[in-house]
Design a protein around this motif. Structure first.
Motif, PDB file in Angstrom:
ATOM      1  N   GLY A 273       0.819  -1.199   0.000  1.00 19.61           N
ATOM      2  CA  GLY A 273       0.000   0.000   0.000  1.00 19.61           C
ATOM      3  C   GLY A 273       0.849   1.243   0.000  1.00 19.61           C
ATOM      4  O   GLY A 273       2.066   1.188   0.229  1.00 19.61           O
ATOM      5  N   PRO A 274       0.242   2.395  -0.240  1.00 18.95           N
ATOM      6  CA  PRO A 274       0.987   3.647  -0.270  1.00 18.95           C
ATOM      7  C   PRO A 274       1.491   4.027   1.116  1.00 18.95           C
ATOM      8  O   PRO A 274       1.072   3.469   2.135  1.00 18.95           O
ATOM      9  N   LYS A 275       2.379   4.984   1.156  1.00 25.12           N
ATOM     10  CA  LYS A 275       2.941   5.458   2.410  1.00 25.12           C
ATOM     11  C   LYS A 275       1.833   5.984   3.321  1.00 25.12           C
ATOM     12  O   LYS A 275       0.956   6.725   2.893  1.00 25.12           O
ATOM     13  N   GLY A 276       1.895   5.589   4.581  1.00 24.41           N
ATOM     14  CA  GLY A 276       0.894   6.016   5.544  1.00 24.41           C
ATOM     15  C   GLY A 276      -0.393   5.228   5.514  1.00 24.41           C
ATOM     16  O   GLY A 276      -1.353   5.569   6.217  1.00 24.41           O
ATOM     17  N   ALA A 277      -0.433   4.155   4.704  1.00 20.61           N
ATOM     18  CA  ALA A 277      -1.668   3.377   4.597  1.00 20.61           C
ATOM     19  C   ALA A 277      -1.957   2.618   5.890  1.00 20.61           C
ATOM     20  O   ALA A 277      -1.062   2.068   6.532  1.00 20.61           O
ATOM     21  N   VAL A 278      -3.215   2.595   6.281  1.00 22.88           N
ATOM     22  CA  VAL A 278      -3.699   1.861   7.451  1.00 22.88           C
ATOM     23  C   VAL A 278      -4.960   1.113   7.040  1.00 22.88           C
ATOM     24  O   VAL A 278      -5.817   1.660   6.344  1.00 22.88           O
ATOM     25  N   ARG A 279      -5.048  -0.155   7.446  1.00 24.88           N
ATOM     26  CA  ARG A 279      -6.257  -0.934   7.175  1.00 24.88           C
ATOM     27  C   ARG A 279      -7.016  -1.112   8.484  1.00 24.88           C
ATOM     28  O   ARG A 279      -6.442  -1.483   9.509  1.00 24.88           O
ATOM     29  N   TYR A 280      -8.315  -0.862   8.435  1.00 23.77           N
ATOM     30  CA  TYR A 280      -9.170  -1.050   9.605  1.00 23.77           C
ATOM     31  C   TYR A 280      -9.976  -2.330   9.443  1.00 23.77           C
ATOM     32  O   TYR A 280     -10.776  -2.456   8.519  1.00 23.77           O
ATOM     33  N   ARG A 281      -9.750  -3.260  10.346  1.00 25.05           N
ATOM     34  CA  ARG A 281     -10.478  -4.523  10.334  1.00 25.05           C
ATOM     35  C   ARG A 281     -11.544  -4.515  11.415  1.00 25.05           C
ATOM     36  O   ARG A 281     -11.340  -4.005  12.512  1.00 25.05           O
ATOM     37  N   SER A 282     -12.675  -5.108  11.088  1.00 25.43           N
ATOM     38  CA  SER A 282     -13.759  -5.257  12.056  1.00 25.43           C
ATOM     39  C   SER A 282     -13.839  -6.716  12.495  1.00 25.43           C
ATOM     40  O   SER A 282     -13.938  -7.611  11.655  1.00 25.43           O
ATOM     41  N   THR A 283     -13.770  -6.937  13.794  1.00 30.76           N
ATOM     42  CA  THR A 283     -14.006  -8.259  14.360  1.00 30.76           C
ATOM     43  C   THR A 283     -15.462  -8.305  14.805  1.00 30.76           C
ATOM     44  O   THR A 283     -15.891  -7.518  15.652  1.00 30.76           O
ATOM     45  N   TRP A 284     -16.230  -9.225  14.215  1.00 33.72           N
ATOM     46  CA  TRP A 284     -17.672  -9.287  14.438  1.00 33.72           C
ATOM     47  C   TRP A 284     -18.040 -10.348  15.464  1.00 33.72           C
ATOM     48  O   TRP A 284     -17.522 -11.471  15.439  1.00 33.72           O
ATOM     49  N   TYR A 285     -18.983  -9.993  16.329  1.00 34.81           N
ATOM     50  CA  TYR A 285     -19.553 -10.893  17.324  1.00 34.81           C
ATOM     51  C   TYR A 285     -21.051 -10.973  17.037  1.00 34.81           C
ATOM     52  O   TYR A 285     -21.770  -9.985  17.165  1.00 34.81           O
ATOM     53  N   LEU A 286     -21.500 -12.145  16.629  1.00 33.69           N
ATOM     54  CA  LEU A 286     -22.861 -12.340  16.147  1.00 33.69           C
ATOM     55  C   LEU A 286     -23.695 -13.077  17.191  1.00 33.69           C
ATOM     56  O   LEU A 286     -23.229 -14.055  17.795  1.00 33.69           O
ATOM     57  N   TYR A 287     -24.928 -12.637  17.380  1.00 31.43           N
ATOM     58  CA  TYR A 287     -25.807 -13.296  18.340  1.00 31.43           C
ATOM     59  C   TYR A 287     -26.171 -14.691  17.864  1.00 31.43           C
ATOM     60  O   TYR A 287     -26.532 -14.894  16.702  1.00 31.43           O
ATOM     61  N   ASN A 288     -26.059 -15.659  18.773  1.00 28.70           N
ATOM     62  CA  ASN A 288     -26.410 -17.043  18.498  1.00 28.70           C
ATOM     63  C   ASN A 288     -27.674 -17.384  19.284  1.00 28.70           C
ATOM     64  O   ASN A 288     -27.630 -17.471  20.519  1.00 28.70           O
TER      65      ASN A 288
ATOM     66  N   ASP B 226     -12.990  -1.788  -6.491  1.00 33.29           N
ATOM     67  CA  ASP B 226     -11.878  -2.503  -7.100  1.00 33.29           C
ATOM     68  C   ASP B 226     -10.638  -2.499  -6.204  1.00 33.29           C
ATOM     69  O   ASP B 226      -9.593  -3.017  -6.586  1.00 33.29           O
ATOM     70  N   GLU B 227     -10.753  -1.913  -4.995  1.00 26.42           N
ATOM     71  CA  GLU B 227      -9.693  -1.951  -3.997  1.00 26.42           C
ATOM     72  C   GLU B 227     -10.331  -2.185  -2.629  1.00 26.42           C
ATOM     73  O   GLU B 227     -11.544  -2.066  -2.467  1.00 26.42           O
ATOM     74  N   ASP B 228      -9.497  -2.485  -1.637  1.00 27.21           N
ATOM     75  CA  ASP B 228      -9.988  -2.739  -0.286  1.00 27.21           C
ATOM     76  C   ASP B 228     -10.594  -1.459   0.288  1.00 27.21           C
ATOM     77  O   ASP B 228      -9.893  -0.464   0.479  1.00 27.21           O
ATOM     78  N   PRO B 229     -11.886  -1.436   0.594  1.00 32.33           N
ATOM     79  CA  PRO B 229     -12.522  -0.214   1.096  1.00 32.33           C
ATOM     80  C   PRO B 229     -12.152   0.134   2.529  1.00 32.33           C
ATOM     81  O   PRO B 229     -12.527   1.202   3.017  1.00 32.33           O
ATOM     82  N   ARG B 230     -11.409  -0.745   3.208  1.00 27.42           N
ATOM     83  CA  ARG B 230     -11.039  -0.469   4.599  1.00 27.42           C
ATOM     84  C   ARG B 230      -9.725   0.289   4.721  1.00 27.42           C
ATOM     85  O   ARG B 230      -9.299   0.621   5.824  1.00 27.42           O
ATOM     86  N   MET B 231      -9.070   0.542   3.590  1.00 22.96           N
ATOM     87  CA  MET B 231      -7.773   1.208   3.614  1.00 22.96           C
ATOM     88  C   MET B 231      -7.923   2.713   3.792  1.00 22.96           C
ATOM     89  O   MET B 231      -8.801   3.336   3.202  1.00 22.96           O
ATOM     90  N   ARG B 232      -7.049   3.294   4.608  1.00 23.13           N
ATOM     91  CA  ARG B 232      -6.995   4.732   4.818  1.00 23.13           C
ATOM     92  C   ARG B 232      -5.552   5.206   4.720  1.00 23.13           C
ATOM     93  O   ARG B 232      -4.621   4.432   4.931  1.00 23.13           O
ATOM     94  N   ILE B 233      -5.386   6.492   4.435  1.00 22.41           N
ATOM     95  CA  ILE B 233      -4.076   7.120   4.505  1.00 22.41           C
ATOM     96  C   ILE B 233      -4.063   8.007   5.740  1.00 22.41           C
ATOM     97  O   ILE B 233      -4.902   8.902   5.883  1.00 22.41           O
ATOM     98  N   GLU B 234      -3.130   7.750   6.634  1.00 24.38           N
ATOM     99  CA  GLU B 234      -3.047   8.530   7.859  1.00 24.38           C
ATOM    100  C   GLU B 234      -2.314   9.839   7.591  1.00 24.38           C
ATOM    101  O   GLU B 234      -1.223   9.858   7.035  1.00 24.38           O
ATOM    102  N   ARG B 235      -2.958  10.931   8.000  1.00 21.04           N
ATOM    103  CA  ARG B 235      -2.361  12.255   7.879  1.00 21.04           C
ATOM    104  C   ARG B 235      -2.012  12.752   9.274  1.00 21.04           C
ATOM    105  O   ARG B 235      -2.898  12.980  10.091  1.00 21.04           O
TER     106      ARG B 235
END
Length: 419
Positions: free
Chosen positions: A127-142, A215-224
């Motif tokens: 990824g480009p310089k300063g790129a950060v990916r945000y992942r979501s860990t999901w907890y689903l009701y059973n 067409d790219e990962d929508p979770r990616m951000r560039i940190e400023r």
């Protein structure tokens, strides 16, 4: 009646103020049928950290792009998905005030916390310089264990009735969506996609899926590290959306141009292609803006469309809860400095109730709403939890344990779904 005729004069004056609400990043994503609530990252000026949503297109074609657990490798493509409850849905009050995040079901009236997620940041391998990916860990009701359980899915949405969830695998964007039985935790159906997607949303009636394609990962951000915004989206290339008929296994992709918000509005708000959401009746779709109005609407072919009757979401006053189940009332913002929210009549804009809450997230029934309430005397607005509040604001019931810092990374965030 057009939405502009519904707003009182005082609201018009408020919306003209040059003050950025603390939850502007939330409002860029809020208002979907299941009222998913996201919290943004605050900045010294304007902050927009948009996590993009995706669209699923079914062709019932399996895709081996990502590994699948052994128990999920042989689902039936012919299974018919029914989200209608076999008997009237439960409307009892369920709380878990002793735990944050919750362990057991939180629900009130027609609405339940069907899942929650916790975001975390990581540095991607590429990824480009300063790129950060945000992942979501999901907890689903059973419903079998009556508890929330961790899942392996990158993104999910729960259908009305809480029986099924639509799930997406890592790595995003992905080319298939799974239909998960929330009780057995097995995928009962895979739907192949002809365009890669990043998130998925059930229609209000539970018969269709809406996905936003990238067409790219929508979770990616560039940190400023400095400047007017703290994060800027990578140009992840939103390409359009699909409307999926879950049982028929059919889907239509509609290409949608992705101009920057600066081009569309003249306002610096780098959303990078916001996700699409359903209107309250499933007849239209919408995307967020960073100005007035807070949403723009399209028909299911992607053509611009007037807002639905009764819709009123000017900038800085919109609330997730939207229109009441009986269609008479709508949730609105309140007067600063707050905490305050209001409920108004759809036909007249007349005030129907005032609540001492931070936000209204969903209707429990025609007389009560689920919202965010401050802990203590509201010394810190980010120290909050879910509450059930009456229209007049006089009755407030705590539903969840309070979150110490709702704006911080690692905080749980609820997904509210009609049960």
């Amino acid at each position: 009646m057009k939405s502009e005729t519904l707003l009182p004069e005082t609201l018009g004056e408020w919306s003209k103020e040059a003050v950025v609400p603390h939850d502007l990043a939330d409002r860029a994503l809020r208002g979907r049928a299941r009222y998913r609530f996201r919290s943004g990252v605050l900045a010294a000026g304007l902050t927009v950290a948009v996590v993009l949503v995706a669209v699923a297109v079914p062709q019932l074609v399996r895709n081996d792009r990502a590994p699948v657990p052994a128990a999920m490798t042989d689902p039936s493509d012919d299974i018919q998905i029914s989200v209608a409850p076999a008997e009237p849905a439960e409307t009892d009050l369920r709380t878990d005030t002793g735990n944050s995040p919750p362990r057991t079901l939180i629900a009130a009236g027609r609405t339940a916390v069907s899942a929650y997620y916790i975001d975390s940041a990581e540095k991607p391998a590429k990824g480009p310089k300063g790129a950060v990916r945000y992942r979501s860990t999901w907890y689903l009701y059973n419903p079998s264990t009556e508890s929330y359980e961790k899942t392996p899915w990158a993104a999910l949405d729960v259908a009305p009735g809480l029986k099924y969830a639509a799930v997406l695998e890592d790595e995003l964007p992905t080319r298939r969506v799974g239909i998960l039985d929330t009780a057995t935790r097995e995928v009962v159906k895979w739907i192949g996609l002809d365009h890669p997607v990043g998130e998925v949303a059930w229609s209000p009636d539970g018969t269709r899926l809406l996905t936003t394609a990238y067409d790219e990962d929508p979770r990616m951000r560039i940190e400023r590290p400095s400047g007017p915004v703290s994060f800027e989206d990578v140009q992840n290339g939103r390409t359009g959306f699909h409307v999926v008929d879950v049982n028929a296994g059919t889907a239509r992709f509609h290409a949608m141009a992705n101009p920057s918000l600066m081009e569309r509005t003249g306002i610096l708000c780098p959303m990078g292609g916001s996700p699409f959401g359903w209107s309250h009746d499933g007849a239209l779709i919408w995307e967020s803006t960073c100005t007035t109005p807070s949403k723009v609407f399209y028909d299911l072919q992607g053509r611009p469309h007037d807002p639905p009757n009764g819709w009123t979401h000017p900038w800085m006053s919109s609330e997730d809860a939207g229109i009441s189940p009986d269609g008479r009332l709508y949730a609105d913002g309140g007067a600063p400095p707050g905490p305050q929210t209001t409920v108004r009549e759809v036909g007249t804009g007349k005030l129907a109730g005032v609540q001492t809450t931070l936000q209204l997230l969903a209707w429990a029934d025609d007389e009560h709403l689920i919202g965010l309430g401050c802990a203590g005397r509201c010394e810190n607005e980010f120290h909050n939890g879910l509450v059930l509040v009456s229209l007049d604001g006089k009755q407030i019931t705590q539903l969840s344990g309070d979150r110490e810092n709702a704006d911080a990374a690692g905080t749980w965030r609820p997904l509210l779904t009609r049960r």
